[in-house]
Design an enzyme around this catalytic site. Structure first.
Site, PDB file in Angstrom:
ATOM      1  N   GLY A  12       0.861  -1.184   0.000  1.00 21.95           N
ATOM      2  CA  GLY A  12       0.000   0.000   0.000  1.00 21.95           C
ATOM      3  C   GLY A  12       0.893   1.228   0.000  1.00 21.95           C
ATOM      4  O   GLY A  12       2.095   1.140  -0.269  1.00 21.95           O
ATOM      5  N   ALA A  14       2.138   2.952   2.414  1.00 23.92           N
ATOM      6  CA  ALA A  14       3.229   2.887   3.378  1.00 23.92           C
ATOM      7  C   ALA A  14       4.334   1.963   2.863  1.00 23.92           C
ATOM      8  O   ALA A  14       5.517   2.331   2.857  1.00 23.92           O
ATOM      9  CB  ALA A  14       2.703   2.406   4.721  1.00 23.92           C
ATOM     10  N   GLY A  15       3.942   0.781   2.425  1.00 19.81           N
ATOM     11  CA  GLY A  15       4.923  -0.196   1.979  1.00 19.81           C
ATOM     12  C   GLY A  15       5.707   0.298   0.770  1.00 19.81           C
ATOM     13  O   GLY A  15       6.936   0.160   0.700  1.00 19.81           O
ATOM     14  N   HIS A 236     -16.908   5.256  10.273  1.00 23.40           N
ATOM     15  CA  HIS A 236     -17.117   6.432   9.425  1.00 23.40           C
ATOM     16  C   HIS A 236     -18.610   6.737   9.362  1.00 23.40           C
ATOM     17  O   HIS A 236     -19.420   5.828   9.198  1.00 23.40           O
ATOM     18  CB  HIS A 236     -16.576   6.161   8.020  1.00 23.40           C
ATOM     19  CG  HIS A 236     -16.424   7.389   7.181  1.00 23.40           C
ATOM     20  ND1 HIS A 236     -17.501   8.067   6.678  1.00 23.40           N
ATOM     21  CD2 HIS A 236     -15.324   8.077   6.780  1.00 23.40           C
ATOM     22  CE1 HIS A 236     -17.063   9.122   5.983  1.00 23.40           C
ATOM     23  NE2 HIS A 236     -15.741   9.152   6.042  1.00 23.40           N
ATOM     24  N   SER A 250     -17.202   9.576   0.833  1.00 25.07           N
ATOM     25  CA  SER A 250     -16.120  10.295   1.483  1.00 25.07           C
ATOM     26  C   SER A 250     -16.574  11.559   2.208  1.00 25.07           C
ATOM     27  O   SER A 250     -17.537  12.215   1.828  1.00 25.07           O
ATOM     28  CB  SER A 250     -15.090  10.665   0.422  1.00 25.07           C
ATOM     29  OG  SER A 250     -14.228  11.645   0.893  1.00 25.07           O
ATOM     30  N   ARG A 297     -15.095  12.471  12.771  1.00 22.51           N
ATOM     31  CA  ARG A 297     -15.929  11.315  12.461  1.00 22.51           C
ATOM     32  C   ARG A 297     -16.598  10.709  13.674  1.00 22.51           C
ATOM     33  O   ARG A 297     -17.759  10.302  13.594  1.00 22.51           O
ATOM     34  CB  ARG A 297     -15.060  10.269  11.779  1.00 22.51           C
ATOM     35  CG  ARG A 297     -14.637  10.778  10.435  1.00 22.51           C
ATOM     36  CD  ARG A 297     -13.699   9.856   9.745  1.00 22.51           C
ATOM     37  NE  ARG A 297     -13.403  10.425   8.436  1.00 22.51           N
ATOM     38  CZ  ARG A 297     -12.463   9.990   7.627  1.00 22.51           C
ATOM     39  NH1 ARG A 297     -11.710   8.974   7.982  1.00 22.51           N
ATOM     40  NH2 ARG A 297     -12.270  10.563   6.464  1.00 22.51           N
ATOM     41  N   HIS A 364     -14.403   1.627   9.600  1.00 21.08           N
ATOM     42  CA  HIS A 364     -13.627   2.249   8.549  1.00 21.08           C
ATOM     43  C   HIS A 364     -12.126   2.159   8.741  1.00 21.08           C
ATOM     44  O   HIS A 364     -11.380   2.032   7.784  1.00 21.08           O
ATOM     45  CB  HIS A 364     -14.040   3.716   8.472  1.00 21.08           C
ATOM     46  CG  HIS A 364     -13.355   4.506   7.405  1.00 21.08           C
ATOM     47  ND1 HIS A 364     -13.459   4.186   6.083  1.00 21.08           N
ATOM     48  CD2 HIS A 364     -12.560   5.603   7.474  1.00 21.08           C
ATOM     49  CE1 HIS A 364     -12.751   5.058   5.371  1.00 21.08           C
ATOM     50  NE2 HIS A 364     -12.190   5.919   6.183  1.00 21.08           N
ATOM     51  N   GLU A 389      -1.312   2.006   8.169  1.00 21.65           N
ATOM     52  CA  GLU A 389      -2.479   1.808   9.029  1.00 21.65           C
ATOM     53  C   GLU A 389      -2.256   0.696  10.039  1.00 21.65           C
ATOM     54  O   GLU A 389      -2.877   0.661  11.095  1.00 21.65           O
ATOM     55  CB  GLU A 389      -3.719   1.495   8.166  1.00 21.65           C
ATOM     56  CG  GLU A 389      -4.990   1.418   8.995  1.00 21.65           C
ATOM     57  CD  GLU A 389      -6.271   1.314   8.173  1.00 21.65           C
ATOM     58  OE1 GLU A 389      -6.236   1.636   6.975  1.00 21.65           O
ATOM     59  OE2 GLU A 389      -7.299   0.910   8.740  1.00 21.65           O
ATOM     60  N   LEU A 405      -3.508   8.888   4.732  1.00 25.08           N
ATOM     61  CA  LEU A 405      -2.599   8.783   3.587  1.00 25.08           C
ATOM     62  C   LEU A 405      -1.271   9.441   3.953  1.00 25.08           C
ATOM     63  O   LEU A 405      -0.200   8.947   3.622  1.00 25.08           O
ATOM     64  CB  LEU A 405      -3.223   9.451   2.361  1.00 25.08           C
ATOM     65  CG  LEU A 405      -4.557   8.842   1.892  1.00 25.08           C
ATOM     66  CD1 LEU A 405      -5.083   9.573   0.678  1.00 25.08           C
ATOM     67  CD2 LEU A 405      -4.377   7.368   1.581  1.00 25.08           C
TER      68      LEU A 405
HETATM   69  C1  FAD Z   1     -13.047   3.726   1.489  1.00 22.45           C
HETATM   70  C2  FAD Z   1     -11.881   4.378   2.168  1.00 22.45           C
HETATM   71  C3  FAD Z   1     -11.575   5.695   1.902  1.00 22.45           C
HETATM   72  C4  FAD Z   1     -10.502   6.309   2.526  1.00 22.45           C
HETATM   73  N1  FAD Z   1     -10.235   7.607   2.228  1.00 22.45           N
HETATM   74  C5  FAD Z   1      -9.165   8.215   2.825  1.00 22.45           C
HETATM   75  C6  FAD Z   1      -8.853   9.556   2.520  1.00 22.45           C
HETATM   76  O1  FAD Z   1      -9.530  10.217   1.744  1.00 22.45           O
HETATM   77  N2  FAD Z   1      -7.788  10.126   3.111  1.00 22.45           N
HETATM   78  C7  FAD Z   1      -6.998   9.411   3.971  1.00 22.45           C
HETATM   79  O2  FAD Z   1      -6.042   9.983   4.457  1.00 22.45           O
HETATM   80  N3  FAD Z   1      -7.268   8.126   4.255  1.00 22.45           N
HETATM   81  C8  FAD Z   1      -8.331   7.506   3.717  1.00 22.45           C
HETATM   82  N4  FAD Z   1      -8.600   6.189   4.020  1.00 22.45           N
HETATM   83  C9  FAD Z   1      -7.677   5.423   4.837  1.00 22.45           C
HETATM   84  C10 FAD Z   1      -6.490   4.960   4.017  1.00 22.45           C
HETATM   85  O3  FAD Z   1      -6.924   4.613   2.735  1.00 22.45           O
HETATM   86  C11 FAD Z   1      -5.804   3.748   4.580  1.00 22.45           C
HETATM   87  O4  FAD Z   1      -5.611   3.894   5.915  1.00 22.45           O
HETATM   88  C12 FAD Z   1      -4.457   3.570   3.923  1.00 22.45           C
HETATM   89  O5  FAD Z   1      -4.625   3.471   2.545  1.00 22.45           O
HETATM   90  C13 FAD Z   1      -3.725   2.376   4.422  1.00 22.45           C
HETATM   91  O6  FAD Z   1      -2.546   2.191   3.655  1.00 22.45           O
HETATM   92  P1  FAD Z   1      -1.476   1.116   4.015  1.00 22.45           P
HETATM   93  O7  FAD Z   1      -0.324   1.351   3.144  1.00 22.45           O
HETATM   94  O8  FAD Z   1      -1.237   1.114   5.463  1.00 22.45           O
HETATM   95  O9  FAD Z   1      -2.149  -0.269   3.707  1.00 22.45           O
HETATM   96  P2  FAD Z   1      -2.956  -0.844   2.468  1.00 22.45           P
HETATM   97  O10 FAD Z   1      -3.089   0.099   1.377  1.00 22.45           O
HETATM   98  O11 FAD Z   1      -4.181  -1.462   3.027  1.00 22.45           O
HETATM   99  O12 FAD Z   1      -2.029  -1.974   1.944  1.00 22.45           O
HETATM  100  C14 FAD Z   1      -1.805  -3.152   2.633  1.00 22.45           C
HETATM  101  C15 FAD Z   1      -0.868  -3.979   1.831  1.00 22.45           C
HETATM  102  O13 FAD Z   1      -0.477  -5.094   2.581  1.00 22.45           O
HETATM  103  C16 FAD Z   1      -0.596  -6.248   1.824  1.00 22.45           C
HETATM  104  N5  FAD Z   1      -0.807  -7.343   2.738  1.00 22.45           N
HETATM  105  C17 FAD Z   1      -1.748  -7.461   3.694  1.00 22.45           C
HETATM  106  N6  FAD Z   1      -1.596  -8.596   4.341  1.00 22.45           N
HETATM  107  C18 FAD Z   1      -0.525  -9.223   3.808  1.00 22.45           C
HETATM  108  C19 FAD Z   1       0.138 -10.447   4.056  1.00 22.45           C
HETATM  109  N7  FAD Z   1      -0.253 -11.280   5.002  1.00 22.45           N
HETATM  110  N8  FAD Z   1       1.207 -10.773   3.285  1.00 22.45           N
HETATM  111  C20 FAD Z   1       1.625  -9.941   2.305  1.00 22.45           C
HETATM  112  N9  FAD Z   1       1.047  -8.779   2.052  1.00 22.45           N
HETATM  113  C21 FAD Z   1      -0.021  -8.424   2.793  1.00 22.45           C
HETATM  114  C22 FAD Z   1      -1.706  -5.975   0.879  1.00 22.45           C
HETATM  115  O14 FAD Z   1      -1.613  -6.755  -0.262  1.00 22.45           O
HETATM  116  C23 FAD Z   1      -1.457  -4.517   0.566  1.00 22.45           C
HETATM  117  O15 FAD Z   1      -0.522  -4.411  -0.464  1.00 22.45           O
HETATM  118  C24 FAD Z   1      -9.710   5.583   3.425  1.00 22.45           C
HETATM  119  C25 FAD Z   1     -10.012   4.266   3.696  1.00 22.45           C
HETATM  120  C26 FAD Z   1     -11.109   3.658   3.102  1.00 22.45           C
HETATM  121  C27 FAD Z   1     -11.486   2.278   3.487  1.00 22.45           C
END
Ligand code: FAD
Ligand code: SF4
Ligand code: FES
Lengths: 592, 250, 231
Positions: A12, A14-15, A236, A250, A297, A364, A389, A405
């Site tokens: 995601g 972060a990664g 949310h 949103s 929220r 959410h 997250e 984000l």
């Molecule tokens: C509908 C929605 C709208 C949102 N809108 C906003 C916004 O407008 N503004 C904002 O700031 N935030 C928003 N958020 C929150 C934000 O999108 C998330 O918190 C953020 O994208 C999380 O990113 P991440 O990189 O932590 O993880 P993610 O993007 O969830 O990525 C997780 C990654 O880990 C991988 N993974 C998971 N488990 C494993 C495993 N066991 N082995 C290998 N890989 C694994 C997945 O494949 C994925 O690549 C929203 C969230 C939702 C649900």
């Protein structure tokens, strides 16, 4: 410089950011993701990303952003890193802009900003209403570039199963399973970074993607990584109630002028457009005149609960309220919110430009997550870092919209170099570790898989998953009572028992999705219990955590991080003090 | 429709790339607002065919369930589309679900679309930046231009446009409309444009834009409404000018 | 043993370097293919329809026009270079391109997809027709074809229907080909521009079909509407 290898789990925001940082420093990266990274959950984020660039002449500042964030989080964050994040935000936006994110523009060609919940400033940069998609793509493309140059190796379709810990308890790599072939394999690394995102699948009908199971976090927790503030779950206020999931509408919809209301007469069955203004109850605007529809929220969600369940004003007597944009210019709606409105149109079949949307709160986000230290995203286990997250650092008891984000990218930026530094300073790299260490862990995991495949019984994983989700959504979201939480925990314990009797209809190795899902389900149950127990423990109301029996915030006893440690099936929960050295906690109220 | 109603779903299944394909029929309980993914989850909970024969849960891909991750593309009632936004009430029954045929099959409805990502590498689909350190803002961009670029940048790599293209199949290496659209997108960005030549050279390479024969199914199939034929023509023009005049000015 | 190598050896990293962008020859051949359809083939088609239109004036004028063309300097090399070679190339390469596609009209019966399929079939018909036409009117007549020769062919109902089909196929193929060309050479980009181009090229196709059919009718019914010019 010794070349080191860093493993990233999760692609995601972060990664990917962490991966880019590590690759930039010249070290090898193995990037694991269950889905192709471009399909990661970050793609769902709609509204935008916060940065106090103060381009609207409002006198916004990074300190103000910091203050809003901490205040919005009800003071549960350790403040120094939050401050760092808010200060880095404008630079992060510039970076994304340089990467080609198609942010909306002002007539002068500069970045446009919109308002979001919990602030009075225009602080949110956005790309239509699919900002997360655009950010994720930008990072994905940079990673692809490194991949093409041979600096990053992607292992998409490989699921992280466990960390490989040596005899000294130092992390030396991971084991992962190929979702395609079913093969379990060990991968050595000098440090690993976890960025596996949210845990929405633990709840029934959350707004998250299917892959947000929290399984990786839970697996690590069971291997000794601490988990903090598990009870802090964000619900949310505005999502489309749905059968398979709730689809988010949103906060940006309200940021651009959308209004929330219910008919003043209970059970009013008229078409919403036929209800005159005087007979509409704009409850958020009335109750919170200063912030109006843009209260944080947790506040908005509780207000909707109140208006629906206490005042009985839900639409048609059902658990729904109107989110109305019909008074706004169509062209602007399409330009700035097209992506969200399309979702409503596609899944409900009505054009929100003409019909007020019917929405209700849904799970959410998790503010809680893997415990990390106060400086560089390191967990308590040497060699394991976390960002995004899945960790707990930035949002306290309630996250402000469009801050996630930001925290994902900021966390990734810190974690990458920190992991490299750690690996550089290791007295002995992973190449000195005996192969037995890897083989032992690999064998252990493979045995678990084999056992699961051969297991006889009468239970179905999907049924258990649904029951878990319903229990969690019903008792461990908006309003929490201790007796319900206890009942929920008992139910989860029962599900854990039933889990042992799961009978898989599919015993193949190749592409066996139910096998992998079941493996994750076991981990989800552990995390579900942790969330429930931490919620039961915290006897106060703070941010998203609300207990009617303890309606006030109690700084004396509960200005504490709940840090959980796994202990053979049960949890040891420590109460750590919170670093509030920069902003003294004050009463949180959005009324005026 | 009344509660208690059931729907019939026919699914083309294949246990692995080497095994033969077969069709299985299932009957699923109808609920309001149900989509095709909900049917597949129901089948996973009760993997028994309509005729009472126990079978295995159907493998499929899905993540976001709101048509933005691109994972769930399959062929439903003969049309390639996203399963999560395919609402049961709008589909003729029995609902026939098959995997996409333009990509190698993995299992059941899962296919391997990595070709698209590999092609993205070949076509250099990125804005080359100097580094991730904070070196000030990006180039200014006029709002109208941003609006055009934004529309292009919403591609979810679902592959529907490749699936429906008569020129994407085992006899041709055509990269497909999605990737050509990416070339346009990156050539549009002020920094990306500095490296337009590389992309144009690659897009004239094997399986490049010359393979397109304008059946224009792509634009009809794209769930994101991306103006794919416009992108195609635009890249055609760029590639041609670059090919004819590029060498003169280098 | 260093475990690192052991555990990762089999997982080959995907493509490790940016694959070099080798311009494929097929780009040039494909572009030449679409170009050859316009010039020289399309241009020759227009010229051919033009000179055959003399049949609508008078037999003498027709024979004169025919004679003029038959007596151009460098006749054979010019014909070979500007007509036979391009047509052979366009035809055979077109079939090769066709073989790389898989029509899916039954699933996706959209307008442009119909055009895609029709372009292939009309191309084939046109190719066969042109081949036969050349054989009959160029080689059978030793390159000295006259009004009389053509009229004789037309008198045969079988040949006549072949002519009608051939003219329609050629006109469609050319009109639609022009539209394809406008797209493939990026002369039109926006949706509106594409639509306008479709109208214009469609009109050109119709014009060719109409003129072509009129010429045929001229031969069949000895109909010469412009005869009064020559009086
Ligand atoms: C509908 C929605 C709208 C949102 N809108 C906003 C916004 O407008 N503004 C904002 O700031 N935030 C928003 N958020 C929150 C934000 O999108 C998330 O918190 C953020 O994208 C999380 O990113 P991440 O990189 O932590 O993880 P993610 O993007 O969830 O990525 C997780 C990654 O880990 C991988 N993974 C998971 N488990 C494993 C495993 N066991 N082995 C290998 N890989 C694994 C997945 O494949 C994925 O690549 C929203 C969230 C939702 C649900
Ligand atoms: S261009 Fe459209 S159809 Fe093609 S992959 Fe992208 S979103 Fe899918
Ligand atoms: S599940 Fe993401 S597009 Fe359908």
């Amino acid at each position: 410089m010794n070349p080191t290898r860093v493993i990233l789990i999760g692609g995601g925001l972060a990664g990917l950011m962490a991966a880019i940082r590590v690759a930039e420093l010249g070290h090898a990266v193995d990037l694991f993701s269950v889905v192709p990274v471009r399909r990661s959950h970050s793609v769902c984020a709609q509204g935008g990303i916060n940065a106090a660039k103060n381009l609207k002449g409002e006198g916004d500042s990074t300190w103000q952003h910091f203050d809003d964030t901490v205040y919005g989080g009800d003071f549960l964050q350790n403040q120094p890193l939050v401050k760092g994040m808010c200060e880095a935000a404008p630079g992060i936006i510039d970076l994304l802009d340089r990467m080609g994110v198609t942010f909306n523009r002002t007539p002068e060609g500069l970045l446009d900003f919109r308002r979001f919940g919990g602030t009075l400033y225009h602080r949110t940069a956005f790309a239509g209403a699919t900002t997360g998609q655009q950010l994720l793509y930008a990072l994905d493309e940079q990673v692809r570039r490194f991949e093409a140059e041979g600096k990053i190796r992607k292992l998409e379709g490989w699921m992280f199963v466990s960390a490989v810990l040596d005899d000294a308890g130092v992390c030396r790599g991971v084991t992962a399973v190929s979702l395609r072939s079913g093969e379990v394999r060990a991968f050595p690394a000098d440090a690993i970074i976890v960025a596996t995102g949210g845990i929405g699948s633990i709840f029934r009908q959350s707004t998250n993607s299917v892959a947000c199971t929290g399984s990786a976090q839970s697996a690590l927790f069971q291997q000794g990584v601490n988990y903090a503030n598990a009870e802090m779950i964000q619900v949310h206020p505005t999502a489309i109630p749905g059968e398979d999931k709730c689809r988010l509408i949103s906060e940006s919809v309200r940021g651009e002028g959308g209004r929330v209301w219910v008919p003043k007469t209970p059970g009013d069955t008229r078409d919403p457009r036929a209800i005159p203004d005087a007979e509409r109850f704009y409850f958020l605007e009335e109750w919170y005149p200063k912030y109006g529809n843009l209260v944080p929220r947790d506040v908005a969600t509780r207000a909707i609960h109140k208006v629906v369940f206490e005042e009985g004003l839900g639409i048609d007597g059902k658990a729904m309220v109107y989110l109305d944009v019909t008074h706004l210019p169509r062209e602007m709606l399409t330009r700035k919110l097209g992506g969200v409105l399309e979702i409503y149109e596609k899944f409900v079949g009505l054009d929100p430009r003409d019909h007020p949307m019917k929405v209700f709160p849904a799970q959410h986000y998790t503010m809680g997550g893997v415990w990390v230290d106060n400086e560089n995203q390191a967990t308590n286990v040497p060699g394991i870092y976390a960002a995004g997250e899945c960790e707990y650092q930035y949002h306290g008891a309630n996250r402000l919209g469009a801050n996630s984000l930001l925290s994902c990218i900021y966390g990734g930026m810190l974690a990458g170099p920190a992991a490299v530094r750690y690996a550089q300073n290791l007295a002995k790299g992973s190449d000195t570790v005996s192969s037995d260490v890897y083989e032992r862990e690999r064998k252990r995991q493979e045995d678990i898989y084999e056992k699961l495949r051969g297991q006889e019984g009468s239970e179905n994983p999907i049924t258990i998953w649904k029951e878990m989700g319903e229990t969690m959504t019903q008792h461990v979201t908006v309003i929490r009572y201790n007796k319900d939480l206890e009942a929920a925990d008992a139910k989860l314990a029962e599900l854990q028992e039933r889990y042992k009797r799961i009978n898989l209809a599919d015993r193949a190795r190749w592409g066996n999705q139910s096998l992998h899902f079941t493996r994750e389900l076991g981990n989800m149950l552990v995390l579900a219990r942790l969330i429930t127990q931490c919620a039961a423990l915290r006897n106060e109301s703070r941010g998203a955590h609300y207990k009617p029996d303890f309606p006030e915030r109690d700084d004396e006893n509960w200005l504490r991080t709940t840090r959980a440690e796994y202990d053979n099936g049960s949890f040891k929960i420590h109460l750590d003090p919170v670093d509030t050295s920069l902003i003294t906690p004050r009463k949180r109220s959005y009324k005026s | 429709m009344a509660e208690g109603k059931t729907i019939v779903v026919k699914i083309k299944r294949q246990a692995s790339p080497t095994e033969p394909a077969r069709w299985e029929e299932f009957s699923v309980r109808w609920r309001p607002n149900m989509n095709v993914i909900a049917c597949l989850i129901d089948i996973a909970e009760n993997p028994v065919t309509r005729y009472g024969k126990p079978t295995t849960p159907v493998s499929y891909e899905a993540n976001c369930l709101e048509e933005v991750c691109g994972a769930c593309a399959v062929v439903i009632n003969g049309r390639s589309r996203q399963a999560c936004s395919a609402l049961v009430d709008h589909l003729d029954q029995p609902i026939r679900i098959e995997p996409m045929s333009s990509f190698p099959i993995v299992r059941d409805l899962v296919v391997d679309r990595s070709k698209m990502f590999e092609d993205a590498k070949r076509l250099r689909c990125w804005v080359p930046i100097d580094g991730t350190y904070d070196i000030g803002p990006g180039p200014r961009i006029a709002p109208e231009r941003q609006q055009v670029a934004y529309a292009l940048s919403r591609c979810i790599f679902c592959g529907n446009c490749l699936e429906v293209c008569p020129k994407v199949n085992e006899h041709s290496d055509f990269v497909g409309a999605a990737l050509i659209n990416q070339v346009r997108l990156f050539n549009m960005h002020p920094t990306g444009a500095m490296h337009a030549h590389e992309r144009l050279q690659a897009v004239r390479g094997i399986g490049g834009i010359q393979e397109c024969d304008n059946a224009q199914n792509c634009v009809k199939a794209c769930p994101k409404g991306i103006p794919l034929t416009e992108s195609n023509n635009d890249v055609n023009r760029q590639a041609l000018l670059d090919a004819i005049f590029g060498w003169m000015f280098r | 043993m260093p475990a690192k190598a052991a555990a990762t050896a089999e997982v080959t990293p995907e493509a490790t370097t940016v694959p070099a962008a080798v311009p494929s020859r097929s780009y040039i051949w494909d572009k030449l293919h679409s170009l050859s359809g316009i010039v020289p083939i399309g241009a020759f088609l227009a010229e051919h329809f033009w000179s055959n239109s003399y049949a609508l004036v008078s037999i003498d004028r027709y024979n004169q026009a025919s004679y003029d063309l038959q007596t151009i300097p460098w006749r054979v090399p010019v014909e070979a270079l500007l007509i036979w070679l391009p047509i052979l190339y366009h035809g055979f390469y077109g079939v090769y391109i066709w073989s790389k596609g898989e029509s899916n009209l039954s699933r996706y019966g959209y307008g442009a997809n119909w055009m895609y399929a029709l372009q292939r079939w009309t191309g084939l018909i046109a190719f066969v027709f042109i081949g036969w036409h050349v054989y009959v009117e160029r080689f059978m007549t030793q390159g000295r074809s006259t009004y009389f020769d053509v009229a004789t062919t037309m008198a045969n109902p079988l040949y006549l229907s072949f002519y009608v089909i051939g003219i329609l196929a050629v006109s469609f193929h050319f009109g639609n080909g022009l539209w394809q060309f406008a797209n493939k050479w990026g002369l039109v980009v926006g949706r509106d521009a594409q639509r306008k181009a479709a109208w214009i090229t469609g009109a050109i196709g119709v014009l060719f079909a109409v003129v072509g059919l009129l010429i045929i009718f001229g031969f069949v019914f000895q109909w010469r509407p412009f005869q009064f010019y020559a009086q």
